[in-house]
Design an enzyme around this catalytic site. Structure first.
Site, PDB file in Angstrom:
ATOM      1  N   ASP A 176       0.883  -1.161   0.000  1.00 59.99           N
ATOM      2  CA  ASP A 176       0.000   0.000   0.000  1.00 59.99           C
ATOM      3  C   ASP A 176       0.919   1.207   0.000  1.00 59.99           C
ATOM      4  O   ASP A 176       1.549   1.520   1.007  1.00 59.99           O
ATOM      5  CB  ASP A 176      -0.901   0.010   1.234  1.00 59.99           C
ATOM      6  CG  ASP A 176      -1.884   1.178   1.226  1.00 59.99           C
ATOM      7  OD1 ASP A 176      -1.644   2.136   0.474  1.00 59.99           O
ATOM      8  OD2 ASP A 176      -2.875   1.144   1.978  1.00 59.99           O
ATOM      9  N   HIS A 177       1.010   1.884  -1.146  1.00 60.98           N
ATOM     10  CA  HIS A 177       2.051   2.908  -1.284  1.00 60.98           C
ATOM     11  C   HIS A 177       1.873   4.069  -0.307  1.00 60.98           C
ATOM     12  O   HIS A 177       2.823   4.798  -0.037  1.00 60.98           O
ATOM     13  CB  HIS A 177       2.131   3.410  -2.732  1.00 60.98           C
ATOM     14  CG  HIS A 177       0.978   4.270  -3.157  1.00 60.98           C
ATOM     15  ND1 HIS A 177      -0.155   3.754  -3.720  1.00 60.98           N
ATOM     16  CD2 HIS A 177       0.801   5.607  -3.109  1.00 60.98           C
ATOM     17  CE1 HIS A 177      -0.992   4.733  -4.004  1.00 60.98           C
ATOM     18  NE2 HIS A 177      -0.439   5.874  -3.647  1.00 60.98           N
ATOM     19  N   HIS A 239      -5.934   2.357   1.742  1.00 61.76           N
ATOM     20  CA  HIS A 239      -5.380   3.665   2.083  1.00 61.76           C
ATOM     21  C   HIS A 239      -6.004   4.274   3.346  1.00 61.76           C
ATOM     22  O   HIS A 239      -5.295   4.649   4.278  1.00 61.76           O
ATOM     23  CB  HIS A 239      -5.580   4.640   0.928  1.00 61.76           C
ATOM     24  CG  HIS A 239      -4.863   4.258  -0.327  1.00 61.76           C
ATOM     25  ND1 HIS A 239      -3.803   3.377  -0.344  1.00 61.76           N
ATOM     26  CD2 HIS A 239      -5.041   4.639  -1.616  1.00 61.76           C
ATOM     27  CE1 HIS A 239      -3.379   3.238  -1.589  1.00 61.76           C
ATOM     28  NE2 HIS A 239      -4.103   3.983  -2.373  1.00 61.76           N
TER      29      HIS A 239
END
Length: 488
Positions: A176-177, A239
């Site tokens: 999950d960037h 996110h």
């Protein structure tokens, strides 16, 4: 920490993620001498290309100059394999290339696979890797899986079980960037490295928390994926929940991967999944119509490329959640995300309770605002604390004053999230990656919302204009509690 020799195999290497994120991250890591000396990149995709074609494509993506020493070094270590995802012959061909590169560069059998592909080919790739024996080596073998990790609880569980047939959990990196962003990581330091905040970080002093991930862009060329997913699946179980868990978690016993992820998991387990009627009361969805963004007219969602003309897919979602534990009982967490909102911004806002007794005259009391801590994740990354101060002069007037810190003030370029996450996967550090039980618990919260929507009357979309902060129902959701969205 010096990295071990290894080969990075990127599936989907001709795609958008490679061009926009992975290739630039690799060249920046090379420029900082952070990649191992014995290192190789093998791109794999269906597109027909030679090694030189693939190198040229990456050179164009990173806008590398021929005299760039880091690019010269990296270019010699880049290779390509064309094939079908999961196809037996293609996997065997890839296996031969990996073996040849490993032998030539003495990579000691260490392999990092990266699935930069559409989710619909994950199954075929994992099976292909397993059946070809690519997951077996004299060195370590790891796999990085991009979101979306499933589209509901059942599919997430299926994907976990499939991955476990080829890799153990310690070798799986669910990316999950957002967790690689500097301000997100700074949340841990802010909370657990400063005495002044931790005593206030609870229901006695915090009134509520708002988490916003807003985008001014539409769906662009992602219409096929987005129309099948929607804002809830695309953003909330990953996110937004990751930001929520970092805000709400208890202090971990250490910063090792499992200690941090254990505490994040406890937060998710403290959120009770909604009953069907509770979805209607606590969750709002929307879809943008035509409108104006930054002075430009934009089309409605249903006119976007690859979107069904009568689509009922949501492009906006807002919800109210409660973390049912000792620290946060009774404190609402308001989450929202959407496309075609007025600006691109990701931030966490912690609003503290108002002062218990006003000492100031009536004309001043109305100006007094509660303290607000804002963690700006993008753009203009930083931390802002709003305090109340006296206006200079003879009278007793009060105004809000920001105490702010912006990373740009440091003069040091902020690394892209993918730089950090790629490096961590190469190191074998899972702290910023999601664990299987964390993923499944997030979907346990989200899936009842999906079921309720599937069994409800179709909404009247579009219900908000592009360039606004979403449907009026989102304002009503928070205003029922006597609060407002913080849109400044």
């Amino acid at each position: 920490m010096e990295l071990e020799p290894q080969v990075l195999v990127i599936f989907g290497a001709s795609g958008d993620l490679m061009r926009r994120k992975l290739a630039p991250a690799l060249i920046r890591l090379a420029e900082q001498n952070l990649l191992p000396e014995r290192f190789a990149v093998i791109g794999f995709a269906r597109t027909t290309m030679s090694n030189d074609d693939f190198r040229s494509a990456i050179e164009d993506a990173v806008k590398a100059k021929p005299e760039n020493d880091a690019w010269k070094w990296l270019c010699q270590r880049i290779f390509y394999c064309q094939g079908g995802y999961g196809d037996r012959e293609s996997m065997e061909r890839l296996k031969e290339i990996i073996g040849g590169v490993d032998s030539k560069l003495k990579l000691e059998g260490n392999r990092l696979f990266y699935l930069a592909t559409p989710p619909e080919v994950f199954d075929d790739l994992v099976v292909g890797i397993r059946e070809s024996g690519l997951n077996k080596s004299q060195g370590w073998v790891r796999i990085v899986v991009e979101k979306p990790f499933g589209n509901d609880l059942e599919s997430a569980q299926h994907l976990n079980r499939l991955l476990w047939t080829a890799f153990d959990e310690q070798s799986i990196y669910r990316i999950d960037h957002y967790l690689g962003k500097e301000t997100v990581q700074n949340l841990l330091v802010l909370r657990f490295g400063n005495t002044i905040f931790e005593p206030l970080w609870n229901r006695r002093y915090v009134d509520h928390v708002q988490i916003t991930v807003a985008e001014s862009d539409g769906v662009g060329t992602r219409g096929r994926y987005y129309d099948a997913a929607g804002a809830l699946r695309d953003m909330v179980p990953n996110h937004l929940f990751q930001l929520l868990t970092l805000v709400a978690m208890e202090p971990p016993i250490s910063l090792d991967a499992d200690s941090v992820r254990d505490e994040k998991l406890r937060v998710l387990k403290s959120i009770k999944p909604f009953e069907p009627e509770e979805v209607d009361e606590n969750v709002v969805r929307g879809q943008y119509g035509a409108g104006e963004i930054n002075g430009h007219l934009v089309k409605p969602y249903c006119d976007e490329p690859y979107v069904k003309p009568n689509s009922k897919t949501e492009t906006f979602v807002a919800m109210r959640l409660f973390v049912r534990n000792w620290r946060w009982e009774g404190v609402p967490f308001y989450l929202r995300t959407g496309k075609r909102l007025p600006k691109r911004v990701t931030e966490v806002q912690i609003q503290f309770r108002p002062v218990p007794h006003l000492l100031f005259p009536p004309e001043t009391a109305g100006q007094l605002k509660p303290n607000l801590l804002t963690l700006r994740i993008q753009p203009d990354e930083g931390i802002i604390l709003r305090i109340e101060t006296k206006v200079v002069g003879m009278g007793m007037q009060v105004r809000s004053t920001p105490l702010d810190f912006h990373y740009a003030q440091l003069g040091t370029p902020i690394p892209d999230a993918y730089e950090r996450l790629l490096l961590d996967a190469m190191r074998g550090d899972q702290t910023l990656f999601m664990r299987a039980d964390e993923v499944e618990t997030a979907w346990r919260i989200v899936t009842p919302i999906l079921f309720r929507w599937q069994n409800s009357l179709e909404p009247k979309f579009p219900n908000y204009r592009a360039g606004t902060w979403g449907p009026k129902e989102a304002d009503e959701l928070i205003e029922r509690d006597g609060r407002q969205w913080l849109n400044d």
